[in-house]
Design an enzyme around this catalytic site. Structure first.
Site, PDB file in Angstrom:
ATOM      1  N   ARG A 136       1.514   4.795  18.043  1.00 11.28           N
ATOM      2  CA  ARG A 136       0.099   5.023  17.739  1.00 11.28           C
ATOM      3  C   ARG A 136      -0.812   4.398  18.794  1.00 11.28           C
ATOM      4  O   ARG A 136      -1.818   4.994  19.194  1.00 11.28           O
ATOM      5  CB  ARG A 136      -0.233   4.487  16.347  1.00 11.28           C
ATOM      6  N   ARG A 140      -8.033   8.715   3.544  1.00  5.71           N
ATOM      7  CA  ARG A 140      -9.060   7.742   3.144  1.00  5.71           C
ATOM      8  C   ARG A 140      -9.875   7.292   4.354  1.00  5.71           C
ATOM      9  O   ARG A 140     -11.114   7.289   4.327  1.00  5.71           O
ATOM     10  CB  ARG A 140      -8.401   6.525   2.485  1.00  5.71           C
ATOM     11  N   ARG A 141      -9.181   6.889   5.419  1.00  2.00           N
ATOM     12  CA  ARG A 141      -9.890   6.403   6.603  1.00  2.00           C
ATOM     13  C   ARG A 141     -10.775   7.480   7.200  1.00  2.00           C
ATOM     14  O   ARG A 141     -11.912   7.216   7.614  1.00  2.00           O
ATOM     15  CB  ARG A 141      -8.880   5.893   7.633  1.00  2.00           C
ATOM     16  N   CYS A 145      -1.809   8.231  -1.514  1.00  2.00           N
ATOM     17  CA  CYS A 145      -2.514   8.454  -0.259  1.00  2.00           C
ATOM     18  C   CYS A 145      -2.729   9.929   0.026  1.00  2.00           C
ATOM     19  O   CYS A 145      -3.221  10.289   1.084  1.00  2.00           O
ATOM     20  CB  CYS A 145      -1.814   7.760   0.897  1.00  2.00           C
ATOM     21  N   LYS A 202       0.815  -1.218   0.000  1.00  2.00           N
ATOM     22  CA  LYS A 202       0.000   0.000   0.000  1.00  2.00           C
ATOM     23  C   LYS A 202       0.849   1.269   0.000  1.00  2.00           C
ATOM     24  O   LYS A 202       0.350   2.344  -0.327  1.00  2.00           O
ATOM     25  CB  LYS A 202      -0.957   0.009   1.188  1.00  2.00           C
ATOM     26  N   ASP A 203       2.138   1.153   0.354  1.00  2.00           N
ATOM     27  CA  ASP A 203       3.015   2.321   0.354  1.00  2.00           C
ATOM     28  C   ASP A 203       3.653   2.588  -1.005  1.00  2.00           C
ATOM     29  O   ASP A 203       4.262   3.641  -1.209  1.00  2.00           O
ATOM     30  CB  ASP A 203       4.139   2.138   1.385  1.00  2.00           C
ATOM     31  N   ARG A 249       0.579   9.961  13.662  1.00  2.00           N
ATOM     32  CA  ARG A 249       1.744   9.417  12.985  1.00  2.00           C
ATOM     33  C   ARG A 249       2.558   8.605  13.972  1.00  2.00           C
ATOM     34  O   ARG A 249       2.338   8.644  15.166  1.00  2.00           O
ATOM     35  CB  ARG A 249       2.628  10.552  12.417  1.00  2.00           C
TER      36      ARG A 249
END
Length: 295
Positions: A153, A129-130, A238, A84-85, A147
């Protein structure tokens, strides 16, 4: 390396999650190809600049460029990333030699379930997105930036609120007990490639590509290539509130325009007598369709 028998040097970020992913890939390559694998740790812009939002410093590429450079410069033979990165356009001089079998693609809430969050509760996430998807489901929620590595997190769950993260990150670290709720992937469409690990090598390194091919997972490759075709057609990463996920021979997509407070989604049937190229074309068409509806 070109001799086909020496150690393979694997470049990876040094976070606990990245190292766990890289170690799993290294172990699989060693077992399947009998090639020993050595780690080359690389610090990326995304790791250094944890004081700013991802979308303001380059989106996806901030976690991969330095790792890719280690391979292009000859300091490493392989680059391992969360798929995804990876930007949707391939890096010049590199090829994706393997997409490993995907773990869970879903997002999870940690700290509270969605229904248990009070009116106006705070949700922390660094993903546009989230945030956009949760805002569609719960317009009352308040969002703050988040971050840092997994442990950081998890230590910053807002009081009476929640954070959002990839279930795969918790799976690789054996921390799935921290998840309060697994979000449905049809409603909360994951990031393109989420849950998959991608392995890159130089385009002319035949010996390394052969060793890495032993861990390539055909079904995951097909799905992620369709998702990446969708993302490439949008021309974004993203920095955009975008999701795309293939399962059950369907491509589920999501795109939002936060400035307008609008979001669009679609479900596209795949594999109905067509080729993989046909499915890639369907992914590109899905991108054009959702983009046009937001225009």
């Amino acid at each position: 390396m070109e001799d086909g028998g020496g150690p393979l040097r694997l470049a990876t970020r040094g976070s606990r999650q990245a190292l766990a992913q890289a170690t799993a890939v290294a172990t699989a390559i060693e077992r399947a190809s009998s090639r020993p694998v050595e780690m080359v740790l690389v610090e990326t812009t995304g790791d250094v600049r944890q004081d700013v939002a991802l979308h303001t410093i380059g989106g996806q590429g901030v976690f991969v460029k330095e790792v890719q450079r280690a391979v292009l410069d000859g300091r490493a033979d392989l680059a391992v990333h969360s798929a995804k990165d990876l930007p949707s356009e391939p890096a010049e001089g590199l090829r994706i030699a393997a997409f490993t079998e995907r773990r869970s693609p879903a997002d999870v809430l940690v700290g509270s379930t969605l229904d248990e969050l009070a009116e106006g509760a705070t949700v922390a996430s660094g993903s546009v997105r989230r945030r956009a998807q949760l805002a569609v489901a719960r317009p009352d929620l308040r969002f703050v930036e988040l971050r840092g590595n997994i442990d950081t997190r998890l230590s910053r769950i807002p009081e009476s609120g929640a954070i959002v993260m990839a279930l795969a990150a918790l799976e690789i670290l054996e921390m799935t007990d921290r998840a309060a709720e697994r979000l449905d992937v049809d409603r909360f469409v994951p990031a393109v490639g989420q849950g998959c690990v991608a392995v890159e090598c130089r385009v002319d390194d035949v010996a390394t590509a052969g060793a890495v091919a032993t861990v390539d997972h055909a079904a995951t490759r097909r799905a992620v290539e369709i998702e990446r075709a969708f993302l490439a057609e949008l021309g974004g990463g993203c920095t955009m509130p975008v999701g795309g996920h293939v399962h059950d021979d369907e491509l589920h997509v999501f795109l939002a325009d936060p400035a307008q407070g609008r979001a669009e989604g679609d479900v596209v049937a795949l594999g109905e007598g067509g080729s993989h190229d046909d499915d890639l074309a369907r992914g590109r068409e899905a991108a054009r369709a959702v983009r046009s509806r937001l225009a």
